[in-house]
Design a protein around this motif. Structure first.
Motif, PDB file in Angstrom:
ATOM      1  N   MET A   1       0.551  -1.398   0.085  1.00  0.00           N
ATOM      2  CA  MET A   1      -0.109   0.168  -0.191  1.00  0.00           C
ATOM      3  C   MET A   1       1.026   1.402  -0.094  1.00  0.00           C
ATOM      4  N   GLY A  25     -10.502   4.681   4.127  1.00  0.00           N
ATOM      5  CA  GLY A  25      -9.112   4.914   3.083  1.00  0.00           C
ATOM      6  C   GLY A  25      -8.173   6.338   3.943  1.00  0.00           C
ATOM      7  N   ASP A  62      -4.846   6.175   1.162  1.00  0.00           N
ATOM      8  CA  ASP A  62      -5.015   5.989  -0.212  1.00  0.00           C
ATOM      9  C   ASP A  62      -5.282   5.376  -1.231  1.00  0.00           C
ATOM     10  N   ASP A  64      -6.127   3.761  -3.123  1.00  0.00           N
ATOM     11  CA  ASP A  64      -6.886   2.944  -3.618  1.00  0.00           C
ATOM     12  C   ASP A  64      -8.037   2.187  -2.705  1.00  0.00           C
ATOM     13  N   VAL A  65      -8.419   3.317  -1.905  1.00  0.00           N
ATOM     14  CA  VAL A  65      -9.282   3.336  -1.108  1.00  0.00           C
ATOM     15  C   VAL A  65     -10.072   4.551  -1.327  1.00  0.00           C
ATOM     16  N   LEU A  67     -10.207   8.429  -3.900  1.00  0.00           N
ATOM     17  CA  LEU A  67      -9.825   8.949  -4.650  1.00  0.00           C
ATOM     18  C   LEU A  67      -9.225  10.025  -4.569  1.00  0.00           C
TER      19      LEU A  67
END
Length: 173
Positions: A1, A25, A62, A64-65, A67
């Motif tokens: 991550m 996230g 994060d 990826d979690v 945006l």
């Protein structure tokens, strides 16, 4: 991550933590000062509007979690982006709005979102929030961190009394 940073100035930093905190996230939201010319400024110094710093939050997230585009949408929904003199009853340079980008992609996304908001017709004045390169972020004093949790009654009274709550309620999408 791989975690990234996002930095937003939206007036009083107390009011900018809770909307981002506890979102999926989001790993950390820190209140602080950025954009100025004074090293390690104190709250009292920043409030004099002589340091060049804005009250801001720095978010570790994060991508990826959650945006960056979602962070921008959430940011825009927490401020009056048409006010160049501060936010609500908080006036002066330290309370101005700005997006501090950390890379070229964030810059482009921030600029695109600003244009989109300006063209949306949601506001009857132009969107004037600055988009600037990120600079050194100085963490605010401990008593400012997580203020909405530590002092919930005062926080709610401040949010209402400052005019922020009424403005946001009247401009909900």
């Amino acid at each position: 991550m791989v975690l990234k940073k996002a930095t937003f100035a939206g007036g009083c930093f107390w009011c900018m933590v809770s909307p981002f905190d506890e979102q999926p996230g989001i790993h950390k939201v820190v209140s602080g000062y950025t954009g100025g010319h004074t090293d390690n400024p104190t709250y009292e110094e920043v409030c004099t509007n002589t340091t060049g710093h804005l009250e801001a939050v720095q978010i570790t997230y994060d991508p990826d979690v959650f945006l960056y585009e979602k962070l921008l949408d959430l940011y825009w929904s927490q401020i009056d982006p048409t006010d160049p003199g501060g936010q609500f009853h908080d006036r002066g340079e330290s309370y101005q709005t700005a997006i501090f980008y950390h890379d070229v992609e964030q810059k482009k996304l921030a600029e695109d979102s600003k244009v989109k908001l300006d063209k949306s017709g949601k506001f009857n004045k132009p969107v004037c929030t600055d988009i600037r390169p990120a600079s050194v972020f100085f963490e605010a004093e401990a008593y400012h961190q997580d203020y909405y949790r530590k002092n919930p009654l005062h926080y709610k009274m401040y949010r209402k009394g400052s005019g922020r709550e009424d403005f946001l309620n009247s401009h909900r999408r």
